[in-house]
Design an enzyme around this catalytic site. Sequence first.
Site, PDB file in Angstrom:
ATOM      1  N   ASP A 196       0.927   9.022   6.815  1.00 49.50           N
ATOM      2  CA  ASP A 196       1.894   8.153   6.130  1.00 49.50           C
ATOM      3  C   ASP A 196       1.858   8.495   4.644  1.00 49.50           C
ATOM      4  OD1 ASP A 196       3.509   6.167   5.087  1.00 49.50           O
ATOM      5  OD2 ASP A 196       2.129   4.534   5.490  1.00 49.50           O
TER       6      ASP A 196
ATOM      7  N   GLU B 298      -4.562  -2.245   9.278  1.00 51.52           N
ATOM      8  CA  GLU B 298      -3.794  -2.765  10.405  1.00 51.52           C
ATOM      9  C   GLU B 298      -4.465  -2.414  11.725  1.00 51.52           C
ATOM     10  OE1 GLU B 298       0.719  -2.523   8.482  1.00 51.52           O
ATOM     11  OE2 GLU B 298       0.137  -1.133  10.057  1.00 51.52           O
TER      12      GLU B 298
ATOM     13  N   LYS C  91       7.505   0.764  14.208  1.00 51.66           N
ATOM     14  CA  LYS C  91       6.451  -0.091  13.656  1.00 51.66           C
ATOM     15  C   LYS C  91       7.114  -1.092  12.723  1.00 51.66           C
ATOM     16  CE  LYS C  91       2.180   0.360  10.950  1.00 51.66           C
ATOM     17  NZ  LYS C  91       1.406   1.300  10.111  1.00 51.66           N
TER      18      LYS C  91
ATOM     19  N   GLU D  22       2.598  -9.180   7.106  1.00 48.69           N
ATOM     20  CA  GLU D  22       3.501  -8.731   8.167  1.00 48.69           C
ATOM     21  C   GLU D  22       3.415  -9.607   9.419  1.00 48.69           C
ATOM     22  OE1 GLU D  22       2.317  -4.689   8.619  1.00 48.69           O
ATOM     23  OE2 GLU D  22       2.958  -4.140   6.602  1.00 48.69           O
TER      24      GLU D  22
ATOM     25  N   GLU E 267      -3.824   6.168  11.897  1.00 51.09           N
ATOM     26  CA  GLU E 267      -2.908   6.442  10.789  1.00 51.09           C
ATOM     27  C   GLU E 267      -3.691   6.491   9.476  1.00 51.09           C
ATOM     28  OE1 GLU E 267       0.684   4.093   8.445  1.00 51.09           O
ATOM     29  OE2 GLU E 267       0.376   3.697  10.589  1.00 51.09           O
TER      30      GLU E 267
ATOM     31  N   HIS F 114       8.585  -0.040   9.015  1.00 51.85           N
ATOM     32  CA  HIS F 114       8.952  -1.062   8.036  1.00 51.85           C
ATOM     33  C   HIS F 114       8.060  -0.926   6.799  1.00 51.85           C
ATOM     34  CE1 HIS F 114       5.552  -4.044   9.292  1.00 51.85           C
ATOM     35  NE2 HIS F 114       5.165  -2.789   9.386  1.00 51.85           N
ATOM     36  N   ARG F 115       8.170  -1.895   5.884  1.00 56.74           N
ATOM     37  CA  ARG F 115       7.249  -2.033   4.765  1.00 56.74           C
ATOM     38  C   ARG F 115       6.718  -3.474   4.755  1.00 56.74           C
ATOM     39  NH1 ARG F 115       7.253   2.730   1.498  1.00 56.74           N
ATOM     40  NH2 ARG F 115       5.206   1.886   0.977  1.00 56.74           N
ATOM     41  N   SER F 116       5.672  -3.696   3.972  1.00 51.22           N
ATOM     42  CA  SER F 116       5.092  -5.040   3.933  1.00 51.22           C
ATOM     43  C   SER F 116       6.058  -6.057   3.337  1.00 51.22           C
ATOM     44  CB  SER F 116       3.787  -5.028   3.139  1.00 51.22           C
ATOM     45  OG  SER F 116       4.011  -4.555   1.824  1.00 51.22           O
TER      46      SER F 116
ATOM     47  N   ASP G  74      -4.215   1.508  11.482  1.00 50.80           N
ATOM     48  CA  ASP G  74      -3.780   2.079  10.211  1.00 50.80           C
ATOM     49  C   ASP G  74      -4.923   1.830   9.239  1.00 50.80           C
ATOM     50  OD1 ASP G  74      -2.734   2.843   7.807  1.00 50.80           O
ATOM     51  OD2 ASP G  74      -1.075   1.416   7.793  1.00 50.80           O
TER      52      ASP G  74
ATOM     53  N   LYS H 138       9.539   6.465   6.564  1.00 48.86           N
ATOM     54  CA  LYS H 138       9.986   5.334   5.758  1.00 48.86           C
ATOM     55  C   LYS H 138      11.063   5.837   4.807  1.00 48.86           C
ATOM     56  CE  LYS H 138       5.454   3.024   5.762  1.00 48.86           C
ATOM     57  NZ  LYS H 138       4.229   2.784   4.969  1.00 48.86           N
TER      58      LYS H 138
ATOM     59  N   SER I 212       0.864  -1.176   0.000  1.00 51.66           N
ATOM     60  CA  SER I 212       0.000   0.000   0.000  1.00 51.66           C
ATOM     61  C   SER I 212       0.902   1.228   0.000  1.00 51.66           C
ATOM     62  CB  SER I 212      -0.902  -0.018   1.239  1.00 51.66           C
ATOM     63  OG  SER I 212      -1.630   1.177   1.352  1.00 51.66           O
TER      64      SER I 212
ATOM     65  N   HIS J 184      -3.391  -5.683   2.908  1.00 54.70           N
ATOM     66  CA  HIS J 184      -2.461  -6.563   3.615  1.00 54.70           C
ATOM     67  C   HIS J 184      -3.104  -7.875   4.039  1.00 54.70           C
ATOM     68  CE1 HIS J 184       0.610  -3.264   4.958  1.00 54.70           C
ATOM     69  NE2 HIS J 184       0.434  -3.309   3.659  1.00 54.70           N
TER      70      HIS J 184
END
Length: 386
Positions: free
Chosen positions: A287, A161, A363, A194, A257, A340-342, A231, A312, A42, A152
């Site tokens: 974000d 999330e 995170k 994740e 978020e 982080h990222r997925s 999120d 990020k 995403s 996700h």
Amino acid sequence: MSKISEVQGRVILDSRGKPTVEVKIRTDDGLEAIDSVPSGTSTSSREAALVEPSLAVANINQIIAAKLIGQEVTAQREIDQMMIALDGTANKAKLGANAILGVSLAVARAAAMASKMPLFWYLNKFFRQISASETEPKIPTPMMVMICGGQHGGNRLCIQEFLLIGKIEQGRKVWQTIKKILKKRRIDYKLGLEGAFSPDLQYDEDALDIILEAIQASGLRLNQDVRLGLDIAGNNCRMTAADICRLFEKYQLYSLEDPFAETAWSQFSQLKLELEKSGRDFLLIGDDLFATHKNLLQKGIDDQVANGIIIKANQVGTLTETMEVVALAKKAKFQGVVSHRSGETQDTFIADLAVAVAADFLKAGAPIPRERLLKYRRLKEIESEL
């Protein structure tokens, strides 16, 4: 001082089994540092551009390397600026942010080795220069995803999330308790990108109810021992402000978020005003809204749309630019969430970065999959050093 003698990129696979970029830096005095680049599922349309990993590696090995060999490995700002100039585009579309960032991070790790400093201390020293501050390293609070939906999750949940904010051990305990609840109720589930549960639930509130039950069953108290966050990923999950405020009150949420799409500046600012009326502490985070870009964050500060930002590094493409965004956020009293990222790797750079810039939160996904757990374990290692 150490000078760069070799820059080598290669393609590796991330946690999703997709290709990404790894970079190795060698110095003339025998040091070797390796870092790798994550990527998201995403994403914001404002993020620095990625190129195909094979092309990124070719750009590293055939274009960037020639310019960096012979450079002092500690010249981070100059090296980052050199790569930005070499790319020559506004969003790193020529060489690729994945190529540039991989080199940028590996240079920093090699420089820390050359300086005989732990990575977080070296990054902290660099951040002090960037921010003209006396920022001390600080251990951030983990934000751990327990249940996932949206892009996700691959299920019927809209929200991307459902987060537990607390200690790593608390996150692992609640995660295990959620697993028991799902099995006891015979709710089908799989694990998301994740490491969070992707259960066959119809409503977002069902997920929140299960997490609250797991918190209580784990002997923890909401908003005393742990906190809850969402999120929403508003680019993909469309919710009204009224629905968000209702969830905020009903579940005593702390963080929200990306409640709206990345262009919905006025909706963000209106929601912030509504949340302030609650009289409770809250964190309204951008974000996709900010995409770790200074100009977007400055607009957010001016328009008072949030009080937190996701950081990020691969959204902007160099370590220097990332730290400049963090410095601006701190100046505006925004809380920072290094994320982080997925699609992750086993690289733990973000843990050192979060400590170095005294981020409020880290995170890094569920505290279970190896590529996520390694980052939380790195926090523990740094905590023992501090």
